[in-house]
Design a protein around this motif. Structure first.
Motif, PDB file in Angstrom:
ATOM      1  N   ASP A  52      14.373  -1.327  16.159  1.00  0.00           N
ATOM      2  CA  ASP A  52      13.371  -1.730  15.098  1.00  0.00           C
ATOM      3  C   ASP A  52      13.198  -2.904  14.531  1.00  0.00           C
ATOM      4  OD1 ASP A  52      12.351   1.008  13.008  1.00  0.00           O
ATOM      5  OD2 ASP A  52      12.847  -0.834  11.780  1.00  0.00           O
ATOM      6  N   ILE A  53      12.149  -3.076  14.033  1.00  0.00           N
ATOM      7  CA  ILE A  53      11.863  -4.543  13.253  1.00  0.00           C
ATOM      8  C   ILE A  53      12.868  -5.294  12.033  1.00  0.00           C
ATOM      9  CG2 ILE A  53      10.232  -4.116  11.552  1.00  0.00           C
ATOM     10  CD1 ILE A  53       8.872  -6.947  13.344  1.00  0.00           C
ATOM     11  N   SER A  54      13.186  -4.078  11.110  1.00  0.00           N
ATOM     12  CA  SER A  54      14.004  -4.007  10.195  1.00  0.00           C
ATOM     13  C   SER A  54      15.504  -3.811  10.197  1.00  0.00           C
ATOM     14  CB  SER A  54      13.187  -2.765   9.192  1.00  0.00           C
ATOM     15  OG  SER A  54      14.458  -2.770   8.062  1.00  0.00           O
ATOM     16  N   GLU A  55      16.206  -4.953  10.285  1.00  0.00           N
ATOM     17  CA  GLU A  55      17.601  -4.798   9.827  1.00  0.00           C
ATOM     18  C   GLU A  55      17.936  -3.857   9.093  1.00  0.00           C
ATOM     19  OE1 GLU A  55      20.937  -8.594  10.007  1.00  0.00           O
ATOM     20  OE2 GLU A  55      18.611  -9.221   9.538  1.00  0.00           O
ATOM     21  N   LYS A  56      17.655  -3.638   7.695  1.00  0.00           N
ATOM     22  CA  LYS A  56      18.470  -3.079   6.927  1.00  0.00           C
ATOM     23  C   LYS A  56      18.282  -1.403   7.862  1.00  0.00           C
ATOM     24  CE  LYS A  56      17.540  -0.995   2.841  1.00  0.00           C
ATOM     25  NZ  LYS A  56      16.701  -0.760   1.746  1.00  0.00           N
ATOM     26  N   MET A  57      17.168  -1.453   8.559  1.00  0.00           N
ATOM     27  CA  MET A  57      16.985   0.131   9.061  1.00  0.00           C
ATOM     28  C   MET A  57      18.115  -0.171  10.391  1.00  0.00           C
ATOM     29  SD  MET A  57      15.427   2.476   8.143  1.00  0.00           S
ATOM     30  CE  MET A  57      13.499   2.320   6.616  1.00  0.00           C
ATOM     31  N   ILE A  58      18.372  -0.951  11.458  1.00  0.00           N
ATOM     32  CA  ILE A  58      19.362  -0.793  12.074  1.00  0.00           C
ATOM     33  C   ILE A  58      20.377  -0.326  11.705  1.00  0.00           C
ATOM     34  CG2 ILE A  58      19.826  -2.711  14.168  1.00  0.00           C
ATOM     35  CD1 ILE A  58      17.800  -1.450  14.900  1.00  0.00           C
ATOM     36  N   GLN A  59      20.696  -1.299  10.490  1.00  0.00           N
ATOM     37  CA  GLN A  59      22.447  -0.973   9.530  1.00  0.00           C
ATOM     38  C   GLN A  59      22.328  -0.267   9.567  1.00  0.00           C
ATOM     39  OE1 GLN A  59      22.120  -3.859   6.606  1.00  0.00           O
ATOM     40  NE2 GLN A  59      23.312  -5.841   8.121  1.00  0.00           N
ATOM     41  N   SER A  60      21.365   0.919   8.766  1.00  0.00           N
ATOM     42  CA  SER A  60      21.352   2.062   8.316  1.00  0.00           C
ATOM     43  C   SER A  60      21.825   3.371   9.494  1.00  0.00           C
ATOM     44  CB  SER A  60      20.453   3.026   7.499  1.00  0.00           C
ATOM     45  OG  SER A  60      20.733   3.769   6.986  1.00  0.00           O
ATOM     46  N   ALA A  61      20.677   2.884  10.776  1.00  0.00           N
ATOM     47  CA  ALA A  61      20.960   4.043  12.084  1.00  0.00           C
ATOM     48  C   ALA A  61      21.911   3.656  12.980  1.00  0.00           C
ATOM     49  CB  ALA A  61      20.269   3.485  13.104  1.00  0.00           C
ATOM     50  N   GLU A  62      23.501   2.208  12.605  1.00  0.00           N
ATOM     51  CA  GLU A  62      24.432   2.273  12.985  1.00  0.00           C
ATOM     52  C   GLU A  62      25.134   2.945  12.115  1.00  0.00           C
ATOM     53  OE1 GLU A  62      23.993  -2.570  15.280  1.00  0.00           O
ATOM     54  OE2 GLU A  62      24.307  -2.304  13.267  1.00  0.00           O
TER      55      GLU A  62
END
Length: 267
Positions: free
Chosen positions: A72-82
């Motif tokens: 994903d291009i959104s760092e916030k989304m990556i953090q949430s997914a992790e």
């Protein structure tokens, strides 16, 4: 289509601002169908393009015993997914990487299956997203997308306005078909009638079986979301978000916007 900022926050913006766990039109019914026609099997390497908060990636890994990489291009989304992966105890089966769907950071012929749920039309160059999906899937592998489509003949002005309010760009069914073929996909299959029904379109929540858009958010969720929009975009932002909601859902009920599931293979 590049957004001009006239209709910000868009529907897509509002969903992201809400921070609420959502899926996409069709909900888990469509995600399950995606996994089915993708032919997910134990041990497969799967790429989930524009993976958001990781909801679909975790679903694929848990129910189909596959290994999933989300990007994903959104760092916030990556953090949430992790964080969601840690809470689910699935960190050994899923991983998430920051990156652009228009320039996937993977070698050619890497994955058995590549999936994009409801995000091909968000970047500026949807054709490049499809090109990249085909590039990184193995020969004989499958690509599956589902995307918004125009269900009626509309003028360019109408299409541009609705696209900007939505935050993504629906296309004619034939346009998606052509773009997939240009990317190198073969043996195309498309399903649209079932997923374009309004009662299917509204089913976007993970744990709520809703049949009308007014119930997509609970009242407390709606109030929190409006507060966040106010903080980020001011009073004008709230007005625009509510206006976009009314116009967009009206277009769905009028049968102007629908949804289509596509499956292709790499020769």
């Amino acid at each position: 289509m590049k957004r001009k900022g006239i209709h910000v926050p868009t529907i897509e913006d509002t969903v992201e601002i809400s921070g609420i766990e959502t899926l996409h039109p069709g909900g888990f019914e469509l995600t399950k169908r995606t996994a089915e026609i993708a032919g997910l099997k134990s041990g497969m390497q799967v790429l989930d393009v524009s993976s958001g908060r990781g909801t679909q990636a975790l679903f694929y890994a848990e129910y189909y015993d596959v290994h999933v990489t989300g990007i994903d291009i959104s760092e916030k989304m990556i953090q949430s997914a992790e964080e969601n992966a840690r809470r689910s105890g699935m960190t050994n089966r899923v991983s998430f990487k920051l990156g652009d769907s228009q320039a996937l950071p993977f070698l050619d012929n890497t994955f058995d299956v590549v999936i994009n749920e409801c995000a091909v039309g968000i970047p500026d160059d949807s054709q490049q997203v499809l090109n990249e999906m085909v590039r990184v899937v193995k020969p004989g592998g499958r690509m599956v997308i589902h995307e918004s489509i125009w269900m009626k003949k509309l003028t360019k002005v109408e299409k541009d306005e609705l696209s900007e309010r939505y935050g993504t760009t629906p296309l004619e069914r034939e346009e998606w078909d052509l773009m997939l073929r240009r990317a190198g996909a073969v043996n195309l299959i498309a399903e649209h009638e079932e997923w374009s029904k309004p009662e299917k379109f509204w089913k976007v929540r993970k744990n709520r079986d809703v049949t009308h858009h007014s119930k997509l958010l609970t009242l407390p969720e709606r109030l929190v979301t409006l507060k966040r929009i106010l903080q980020k975009h001011g009073v004008k932002g709230i007005r625009k978000a509510l206006e976009n909601e009314e116009k967009f859902f009206g277009a769905v009920l009028d049968g102007k916007i629908g949804y289509c599931l596509y499956k292709g293979e790499k020769a």
